[in-house]
Design a protein around this motif. Sequence first.
Motif, PDB file in Angstrom:
ATOM      1  N   ILE A   1       0.823  -1.206   0.000  1.00 30.73           N
ATOM      2  CA  ILE A   1       0.000   0.000   0.000  1.00 30.73           C
ATOM      3  C   ILE A   1       0.862   1.264   0.000  1.00 30.73           C
ATOM      4  CG2 ILE A   1      -1.964  -1.076   1.163  1.00 30.73           C
ATOM      5  CD1 ILE A   1      -0.961   0.063   3.791  1.00 30.73           C
ATOM      6  N   ARG A   2       0.204   2.360  -0.391  1.00 28.93           N
ATOM      7  CA  ARG A   2       0.830   3.675  -0.285  1.00 28.93           C
ATOM      8  C   ARG A   2       1.030   4.011   1.191  1.00 28.93           C
ATOM      9  NH1 ARG A   2      -2.053   8.337  -0.277  1.00 28.93           N
ATOM     10  NH2 ARG A   2      -3.830   7.316  -1.309  1.00 28.93           N
ATOM     11  N   ASP A   3       2.061   4.772   1.485  1.00 28.41           N
ATOM     12  CA  ASP A   3       2.485   4.992   2.873  1.00 28.41           C
ATOM     13  C   ASP A   3       1.388   5.492   3.798  1.00 28.41           C
ATOM     14  OD1 ASP A   3       4.991   4.125   2.236  1.00 28.41           O
ATOM     15  OD2 ASP A   3       5.831   6.128   1.938  1.00 28.41           O
ATOM     16  N   ASN A   4       0.536   6.400   3.335  1.00 28.48           N
ATOM     17  CA  ASN A   4      -0.423   7.018   4.248  1.00 28.48           C
ATOM     18  C   ASN A   4      -1.766   6.291   4.316  1.00 28.48           C
ATOM     19  OD1 ASN A   4      -1.130   7.639   1.670  1.00 28.48           O
ATOM     20  ND2 ASN A   4      -1.657   9.794   2.056  1.00 28.48           N
ATOM     21  N   LEU A   5      -1.849   5.069   3.787  1.00 30.17           N
ATOM     22  CA  LEU A   5      -3.090   4.298   3.851  1.00 30.17           C
ATOM     23  C   LEU A   5      -3.062   3.325   5.026  1.00 30.17           C
ATOM     24  CD1 LEU A   5      -3.869   3.346   0.133  1.00 30.17           C
ATOM     25  CD2 LEU A   5      -4.882   5.177   1.497  1.00 30.17           C
ATOM     26  N   ASP A   6      -4.256   3.056   5.576  1.00 27.71           N
ATOM     27  CA  ASP A   6      -4.377   2.058   6.638  1.00 27.71           C
ATOM     28  C   ASP A   6      -4.321   0.664   6.035  1.00 27.71           C
ATOM     29  OD1 ASP A   6      -4.673   4.026   8.580  1.00 27.71           O
ATOM     30  OD2 ASP A   6      -6.862   4.106   8.327  1.00 27.71           O
ATOM     31  N   SER A   7      -3.670  -0.226   6.739  1.00 26.31           N
ATOM     32  CA  SER A   7      -3.547  -1.608   6.244  1.00 26.31           C
ATOM     33  C   SER A   7      -4.863  -2.353   6.408  1.00 26.31           C
ATOM     34  CB  SER A   7      -2.446  -2.333   7.019  1.00 26.31           C
ATOM     35  OG  SER A   7      -2.422  -3.710   6.675  1.00 26.31           O
ATOM     36  N   LEU A   8      -5.164  -3.210   5.414  1.00 25.82           N
ATOM     37  CA  LEU A   8      -6.328  -4.099   5.488  1.00 25.82           C
ATOM     38  C   LEU A   8      -5.900  -5.561   5.619  1.00 25.82           C
ATOM     39  CD1 LEU A   8      -8.618  -2.551   2.696  1.00 25.82           C
ATOM     40  CD2 LEU A   8      -8.675  -2.130   5.159  1.00 25.82           C
ATOM     41  N   LEU A   9      -4.631  -5.774   5.917  1.00 26.49           N
ATOM     42  CA  LEU A   9      -4.112  -7.132   6.023  1.00 26.49           C
ATOM     43  C   LEU A   9      -4.867  -7.896   7.108  1.00 26.49           C
ATOM     44  CD1 LEU A   9      -1.922  -9.062   4.952  1.00 26.49           C
ATOM     45  CD2 LEU A   9      -0.450  -8.274   6.819  1.00 26.49           C
ATOM     46  N   GLY A  10      -5.362  -9.077   6.742  1.00 32.67           N
ATOM     47  CA  GLY A  10      -6.104  -9.904   7.682  1.00 32.67           C
ATOM     48  C   GLY A  10      -7.594  -9.639   7.694  1.00 32.67           C
ATOM     49  N   TYR A  11      -8.047  -8.580   7.037  1.00 31.12           N
ATOM     50  CA  TYR A  11      -9.475  -8.226   7.049  1.00 31.12           C
ATOM     51  C   TYR A  11     -10.288  -9.292   6.302  1.00 31.12           C
ATOM     52  CZ  TYR A  11      -9.227  -3.513   9.088  1.00 31.12           C
ATOM     53  OH  TYR A  11      -9.069  -2.445   9.937  1.00 31.12           O
ATOM     54  N   ARG A  12     -11.484  -9.541   6.826  1.00 31.29           N
ATOM     55  CA  ARG A  12     -12.414 -10.485   6.218  1.00 31.29           C
ATOM     56  C   ARG A  12     -13.485  -9.720   5.439  1.00 31.29           C
ATOM     57  NH1 ARG A  12     -13.135 -15.356   8.734  1.00 31.29           N
ATOM     58  NH2 ARG A  12     -14.583 -15.714   7.002  1.00 31.29           N
ATOM     59  N   TYR A  13     -13.978 -10.358   4.360  1.00 30.89           N
ATOM     60  CA  TYR A  13     -15.056  -9.789   3.545  1.00 30.89           C
ATOM     61  C   TYR A  13     -16.124 -10.858   3.348  1.00 30.89           C
ATOM     62  CZ  TYR A  13     -11.983  -5.860   2.438  1.00 30.89           C
ATOM     63  OH  TYR A  13     -11.175  -4.752   2.532  1.00 30.89           O
ATOM     64  N   PRO A  14     -17.405 -10.487   3.427  1.00 31.26           N
ATOM     65  CA  PRO A  14     -18.468 -11.499   3.314  1.00 31.26           C
ATOM     66  C   PRO A  14     -18.608 -12.021   1.887  1.00 31.26           C
ATOM     67  CG  PRO A  14     -19.425  -9.299   3.464  1.00 31.26           C
ATOM     68  CD  PRO A  14     -17.951  -9.127   3.694  1.00 31.26           C
ATOM     69  N   GLU A  15     -19.249 -13.180   1.774  1.00 30.52           N
ATOM     70  CA  GLU A  15     -19.435 -13.834   0.482  1.00 30.52           C
ATOM     71  C   GLU A  15     -20.169 -12.944  -0.505  1.00 30.52           C
ATOM     72  OE1 GLU A  15     -21.898 -17.650  -1.407  1.00 30.52           O
ATOM     73  OE2 GLU A  15     -21.869 -17.278   0.762  1.00 30.52           O
ATOM     74  N   PHE A  16     -21.194 -12.208  -0.032  1.00 27.16           N
ATOM     75  CA  PHE A  16     -22.030 -11.448  -0.962  1.00 27.16           C
ATOM     76  C   PHE A  16     -21.334 -10.203  -1.509  1.00 27.16           C
ATOM     77  CE2 PHE A  16     -23.446 -10.427   3.416  1.00 27.16           C
ATOM     78  CZ  PHE A  16     -23.089  -9.080   3.493  1.00 27.16           C
ATOM     79  N   ASP A  17     -20.140  -9.875  -1.024  1.00 23.10           N
ATOM     80  CA  ASP A  17     -19.382  -8.772  -1.634  1.00 23.10           C
ATOM     81  C   ASP A  17     -18.971  -9.120  -3.059  1.00 23.10           C
ATOM     82  OD1 ASP A  17     -19.602  -7.172   0.561  1.00 23.10           O
ATOM     83  OD2 ASP A  17     -17.451  -6.821   0.805  1.00 23.10           O
ATOM     84  N   ILE A  18     -18.752 -10.422  -3.318  1.00 18.51           N
ATOM     85  CA  ILE A  18     -18.429 -10.888  -4.674  1.00 18.51           C
ATOM     86  C   ILE A  18     -19.426 -11.987  -5.011  1.00 18.51           C
ATOM     87  CG2 ILE A  18     -16.664 -11.834  -6.208  1.00 18.51           C
ATOM     88  CD1 ILE A  18     -14.546 -10.815  -4.316  1.00 18.51           C
ATOM     89  N   PRO A  19     -20.538 -11.631  -5.674  1.00 16.63           N
ATOM     90  CA  PRO A  19     -21.596 -12.624  -5.939  1.00 16.63           C
ATOM     91  C   PRO A  19     -21.122 -13.721  -6.888  1.00 16.63           C
ATOM     92  CG  PRO A  19     -22.039 -10.567  -7.091  1.00 16.63           C
ATOM     93  CD  PRO A  19     -20.874 -10.298  -6.200  1.00 16.63           C
ATOM     94  N   GLN A  20     -21.919 -14.788  -6.955  1.00 19.46           N
ATOM     95  CA  GLN A  20     -21.495 -15.988  -7.671  1.00 19.46           C
ATOM     96  C   GLN A  20     -21.304 -15.769  -9.162  1.00 19.46           C
ATOM     97  OE1 GLN A  20     -24.707 -18.535  -6.432  1.00 19.46           O
ATOM     98  NE2 GLN A  20     -25.936 -18.115  -8.255  1.00 19.46           N
ATOM     99  N   GLN A  21     -22.135 -14.901  -9.788  1.00 21.39           N
ATOM    100  CA  GLN A  21     -21.939 -14.693 -11.222  1.00 21.39           C
ATOM    101  C   GLN A  21     -20.674 -13.898 -11.501  1.00 21.39           C
ATOM    102  OE1 GLN A  21     -23.875 -12.921  -9.375  1.00 21.39           O
ATOM    103  NE2 GLN A  21     -24.599 -11.023 -10.275  1.00 21.39           N
TER     104      GLN A  21
END
Length: 727
Positions: A173-193
């Motif tokens: 990431i760019r220096d001034n961004l917060d890290s998302l390492l380890g973050y979880r995302y739900p299934e419906f964020d990326i639907p099956q199609q």
Amino acid sequence: MQHIDCHEERIHLCGKIQFFGYLFVFDKNEECIAASENVQERWLCSAQEFIGRSITDILDFLLPKYSIRFQHFRPEIADLIFNRFVEKVALDEQDYYVSIYRYGEKLYLEIEQSNGFNLKQTKLYYYAKHLEREDSDVWKSLTQLIKEIIQFDRVMIYRFKEDKSGQVIAESIRDNLDSLLGYRYPEFDIPQQARALYKEFLARHTADTESAVSPLIQSTEEEIDLTPCSVRALSPIHLQYLRNAKIQASASFSIIVEGELWGLVACQNVLPRHVDLAQRHACIFLTQYAVNYYLAVCRKQESQYIALTSQLEAELKERLWLSNDLLATFSKFAHQLIHKLTADGMWIGNGEEQLSFGEVPAAQHITVIRHLLEQQQEHVFATHNCVYLENTQNEEQLFPGVIKVDLIPNSSWTLLFFRKEHLIEEVWAGKPEKIIQYDPVSNQKFPSPRTSFEAWKKINQGASIRWEQREIQFIERIVILVQQVMAKRAGEIQRLNEELVNANNTLETYSYTLTHDLKNPLSAIRLSAQMIQMKSDLSGEFLKRCSTNILDAVQLMSEMMEKIHEEFASSSSVILKPYLIDPTAHILSIVETAKQEHDVHHLQFELGKIYPVLAERTLLFQLFLNLIGNAIKYSGKEQQPYVKVYSQIDPTHISYFIEDNGIGMDLKDDSDIYEIFRRMPNSTGYEGSGVGLSIVKRIVTRLNARITVESELGKGTLFRVDFVRHQ
């Protein structure tokens, strides 16, 4: 009221094109049936004017200076899915990529802006070496390289989990961004199609979530499939999702592992940024290279694990052959099995007998577990979230990780491995909840893209660390090993029973011969002896006749017994099926046992090079048991007792040597040391019956081997056994 769910959105039929590109679609006759509306901005001709024209005419009109270069595109795209004809062209001092490809029965022509990216061969070599660095994670290295290529603020590796949710496992990431390492995302964020598209077409991107999109102008009402289209606009729901996350440009590259969508390289930029065709191709190539390297590392680790467990499997198999006691065998190997599986405890039992090792649930809970898992049909069943405890006390340890093993089919022998509960604090990128909104104009309900991506924490309880596939496969091999040994042992028992019947029949014949056929010669001897006793003055002729009768009877008995012995030996002999055996474990076990038995704890034992030999396992064990046991016994009273076992190999034989510094033997009188019940004069004070070397001689004969001995009184003995290498 109609409800359109996120997974029902037909994103591959959106009919919209992004601002940086132009699209033409042709039917199977190569006549244009659709063109993006924005072509008018660049070529000052409406999209409708291109409808019905051939691809050759359109290319000549759009790019007249490159007509000759486009004359040979057909062979390159013939009958090959996603095989693209690509040319870089210049229009008004701006570089573009022209792509022509087939999909289904249609032909597609894309023209998109170039960023001027050019991947040099030397750079490609550097990228490959960067991914292969042993001191770093391949996925972290991939994010670094792709960030360098596309210059985005954030590049993440997003891995799909078994429940179809995802987790960020690496990022740059760019220096001034917060890290998302380890973050979880739900299934419906990326639907099956969307996942289906990611699996089929490996690169997706949007250059600006706020820019206008261009519709396709078509000659028919047919919905045109834009699955392979690089300039296709993203779905409105996904665009809003990116806006809510304060992202204006995104790109993703599919991570396909063994034919399945394993994860994504997800790239985000706060400001608009276009990723051109050359950049996307470079990122796809590096992603697949990383996949191949990852698989190679995984397979290497698997091979190492198998190599480490193979020795344990071999030792367990050896023990099973020597002992019919499952409980005792698994007791001996319990802690090794627990260690190999990274388990906390193990339980084995059959309802009547049971043992536990390490940390396991209480006895009443094990009974519940066995009852619950009886419904599972697999011989090996593994779970990391077994629920079986009711009304437990607060101090009781939970063991939701369980492997249930049915050791023997149709028996009650069960093997259980346990793992403790493992509390995990999961951090989610926003609370994983789906919000449905209502549009009164269209009278439709639709999923609203998440508006919050603030860290939301959840403690994951009631589960252990998952069992790895290689651990389950290891236990499956153990089950097969046990069942094979048991089945072969059952076959051996049946064979031995049959041989026992034959031996008993022979014994009956032997017994009958001894009690019946030998009566006559015995009577002759008794009669002659009685006559000698009854008469005091016997003539020489009479004594000679009586002694002749006795000698004749003795000769007859000797011949009869010899014949009976030959027949008995022939009928009771077992046909051996030798196979290659490594006797190392046998030898070490015998040494330890003999040291205890003969109280020779200060023994100096040396094990040299050991070669496997062709032999029968039980006979080989008995052979070494006698030779090594004697060596330890007869050297045990020395001040520094010494025994050495080693082997040598030549083209025809493998020779084993058992050497000691014990009391030795006097071989000068050429006496038969292998004669049964024969003991050497200097063996007084040592336990023994004189049977051991007789057994050794018979075993050597049965194994088609040869034995020799060198010895000197007071200086030790060297036995040599030569085994045939090939039979």
